[in-house]
Write a protein that holds these residues in place. Structure first.
Motif, PDB file in Angstrom:
ATOM      1  N   LEU A  76      -5.798   6.741   0.905  1.00  0.00           N
ATOM      2  CA  LEU A  76      -4.701   7.878  -0.230  1.00  0.00           C
ATOM      3  C   LEU A  76      -5.685   9.078  -0.622  1.00  0.00           C
ATOM      4  O   LEU A  76      -7.203   9.158  -1.045  1.00  0.00           O
ATOM      5  CB  LEU A  76      -5.351   7.008  -1.944  1.00  0.00           C
ATOM      6  N   GLU A  89      -9.010   3.220  -3.708  1.00  0.00           N
ATOM      7  CA  GLU A  89      -7.677   3.177  -2.749  1.00  0.00           C
ATOM      8  C   GLU A  89      -7.581   4.748  -1.128  1.00  0.00           C
ATOM      9  O   GLU A  89      -7.534   4.539  -0.345  1.00  0.00           O
ATOM     10  CB  GLU A  89      -6.309   3.496  -3.277  1.00  0.00           C
ATOM     11  N   ARG A 135       1.860   1.773  -3.677  1.00  0.00           N
ATOM     12  CA  ARG A 135       0.672   2.346  -4.012  1.00  0.00           C
ATOM     13  C   ARG A 135       0.854   3.454  -4.092  1.00  0.00           C
ATOM     14  O   ARG A 135       0.716   4.702  -4.958  1.00  0.00           O
ATOM     15  CB  ARG A 135      -0.441   1.477  -4.193  1.00  0.00           C
ATOM     16  N   HIS A 136       0.534   3.700  -3.330  1.00  0.00           N
ATOM     17  CA  HIS A 136       0.248   5.357  -2.598  1.00  0.00           C
ATOM     18  C   HIS A 136       0.592   6.400  -2.889  1.00  0.00           C
ATOM     19  O   HIS A 136       0.747   7.699  -2.717  1.00  0.00           O
ATOM     20  CB  HIS A 136      -0.669   5.757  -1.206  1.00  0.00           C
ATOM     21  N   SER A 137       2.817   6.153  -2.694  1.00  0.00           N
ATOM     22  CA  SER A 137       3.137   7.071  -3.169  1.00  0.00           C
ATOM     23  C   SER A 137       2.946   7.491  -4.374  1.00  0.00           C
ATOM     24  O   SER A 137       3.101   8.263  -5.099  1.00  0.00           O
ATOM     25  CB  SER A 137       4.196   6.551  -1.865  1.00  0.00           C
ATOM     26  N   GLN A 179       0.745  -1.980  -0.225  1.00  0.00           N
ATOM     27  CA  GLN A 179      -0.120   0.143  -0.143  1.00  0.00           C
ATOM     28  C   GLN A 179       0.750   1.010  -0.026  1.00  0.00           C
ATOM     29  O   GLN A 179       1.051   1.912  -0.761  1.00  0.00           O
ATOM     30  CB  GLN A 179      -1.152  -0.036   1.098  1.00  0.00           C
ATOM     31  N   GLU A 180       1.940   0.903   0.795  1.00  0.00           N
ATOM     32  CA  GLU A 180       2.603   2.649   0.557  1.00  0.00           C
ATOM     33  C   GLU A 180       3.576   3.027  -0.549  1.00  0.00           C
ATOM     34  O   GLU A 180       3.529   4.140  -0.880  1.00  0.00           O
ATOM     35  CB  GLU A 180       3.899   2.499   2.177  1.00  0.00           C
ATOM     36  N   TYR A 223       0.727   6.799  -6.841  1.00  0.00           N
ATOM     37  CA  TYR A 223      -0.838   7.110  -7.149  1.00  0.00           C
ATOM     38  C   TYR A 223      -0.769   9.023  -6.462  1.00  0.00           C
ATOM     39  O   TYR A 223      -1.897   9.760  -7.461  1.00  0.00           O
ATOM     40  CB  TYR A 223      -1.907   6.718  -6.443  1.00  0.00           C
ATOM     41  N   SER A 224      -0.069   8.912  -5.347  1.00  0.00           N
ATOM     42  CA  SER A 224      -0.868  10.640  -4.961  1.00  0.00           C
ATOM     43  C   SER A 224       0.480  11.535  -6.418  1.00  0.00           C
ATOM     44  O   SER A 224       0.065  12.271  -6.911  1.00  0.00           O
ATOM     45  CB  SER A 224       0.919  10.958  -3.975  1.00  0.00           C
TER      46      SER A 224
END
Length: 453
Positions: free
Chosen positions: A185, A178, A155-157, A152-153, A159-160
């Motif tokens: 997110l 997310e 992906r979120h990095s 997740q960390e 995606y952001s």
């Protein structure tokens, strides 16, 4: 990678410029040939041999000249067409040039003075932008999919970072999901004040008139202020045409349905009149009437329907505007305006700190700001309007702030920089949430409901 892309664009631009130079050279060559042919024909016509040749040779010579001219004209027209196509291609390529900015783009389009050329350019630019956006959306979405199965960390990095380059309608569903996780997110980049107001206008087109639009009418806005016991200027009970307008010192003349200070005149005295929009003085009643008629002729004012109201002064001078961007009980921004002798702007936070918003940055000044009680007053008024956003405009006077008008659709609301647009977009969405909760509770909005369309 970015450097290679920039170089590719540079090479493409260089190639197109070289093509234009080559084509212009061909036009000059064709025009020189045409001029040379004309000169040669004139020499032949003036020669003794030509004059002695009789009608037959004269007819043959005319035929030869006509054919030669037709050939040269066709060559010239073909080369000009080639130049126009190459020029259009260069202008479209410049839209992707990383060194271009809004000023350069505006200058580039302005240079196309022919309306037909501009229309052709618009059609081609639209097609190019649609394809351009589609390609970027597909590329960024595919890149995001590459990280779907990562922690997740991770992906979120990623995606952001991608959200910063995506319009809200381009964000794929798997990324939006997310935002619903326990550790979600953040979608800050998806919020947009501009988009919120655009959708509000679209709602009105679909038959749902946003409640705040009711206050766009000045008379109705003043009736609402009276219900809330908020000080506002006195206004004439009647409206007037230009020719029937009374001339009274100490009054303001303005269109019944106007915006942006267009057609607003301050009558300090019989020979001291200020045209607010154009920042100029007017010396006589006749000149005032003529100026108002010019407003109607030019379209600055749509209807010959005018009202009069009290002239508000601050220590003998023209009152400054203080405009509160209100989001159902919360002030997000404050705009202070000095209109005369020079138009200047100053932005404030609700905490009375000066800020830059990307709008009116070229004409700032250090204003007086506001105090906490004035912010609280604006927030109180906005809680009585069942809408996520309303701008409440005041005039600063000797008596403090006096309500001027309500503005549900501020002019040029698209000119805020990205950071401010996102910030105000979040405030709009938060206000919308609070409003929905209150509408489900006993909150009555009695003062607002007393108004009628």
């Amino acid at each position: 990678m970015a450097g290679n892309q920039t170089n590719d664009k540079s090479y493409r631009g260089d190639d197109l410029i070289q093509a234009i130079i080559q084509t212009e050279a061909e036009i000059e060559k064709a025009e020189r040939q045409k001029a040379s042919a004309e000169k040669r024909m004139n020499q032949i016509r003036s020669s003794n041999t030509f004059k002695a040749a009789g009608r037959l040779k004269n007819f043959i010579a005319k035929n030869d000249r006509r054919l030669e001219f037709e050939k040269l004209e066709k060559e010239l027209e073909d080369v000009r067409g080639k130049l126009q196509e190459t020029y259009m291609e260069l202008q479209l390529a410049r839209l992707d040039d990383r060194t271009m900015n809004s000023v350069k783009i505006q200058r580039m389009v302005k240079e196309m003075k022919d309306e037909a050329a501009i229309l052709g350019y618009i059609n081609e630019a639209i097609n190019q932008k649609k394809k351009h956006d589609e390609n970027y959306r597909d590329a960024l979405t595919y890149a995001a999919r590459m990280f779907k199965d990562r922690p997740q960390e991770y992906r979120h990095s990623i995606y952001s970072k991608l959200l910063g380059a995506m319009k809200v309608e381009d964000i794929p569903e798997f990324m939006m999901r997310e935002a619903l996780l326990e550790n979600p997110l953040q979608l800050k980049q998806a919020a947009s004040f501009r988009a919120c107001l655009n959708m509000r206008i679209r709602q009105s087109q679909l038959g749902f008139m946003p409640p705040e639009y009711m206050l766009d009418d000045k008379q109705r806005g003043y009736a609402f202020a009276d219900k809330l016991k908020v000080r506002r200027p006195w206004v004439s009970e009647s409206t007037y045409t230009v020719d029937a307008l009374p001339f009274e010192p100490g009054t303001v003349v303005k269109p019944v349905d106007g915006a942006g200070a267009r057609g607003v005149y301050l009558i300090h005295d019989t020979n001291d009149i200020i045209d607010i929009k154009q920042g100029r003085g007017i010396k006589t009643r006749d000149n005032l009437i003529q100026s108002m008629k010019n407003d109607l002729i030019s379209g600055r004012v749509e209807k010959d329907d005018w009202m009069m109201e009290e002239l508000i002064l601050d220590d003998g001078s023209q009152a400054r505007d203080v405009k509160f961007y209100c989001f159902y009980g919360k002030v997000g921004l404050i705009l202070e305006i000095e209109r005369y002798p020079e138009l200047k702007y100053c932005w404030w936070t609700a905490e009375n700190e000066r800020i830059v918003t990307g709008k009116y940055d070229n004409s700032p000044f250090k204003g007086k700001g506001v105090d906490s009680k004035e912010v609280e007053m604006a927030e109180m008024i906005s809680t009585q309007v069942p809408a996520p956003f309303i701008r409440i405009d005041f005039l600063r006077s000797d008596e403090g702030l006096i309500l001027g008008e309500f503005t549900p659709k501020p002019g040029n609301y698209d000119e805020f920089d990205a950071e401010t647009d996102q910030y105000l977009g979040d405030l709009f969405l938060e206000a919308e949430g609070r409003l929905m909760q209150d509408l489900a509770s006993p909150v009555s909005f009695e003062a607002f409901k007393s108004l009628s369309w």
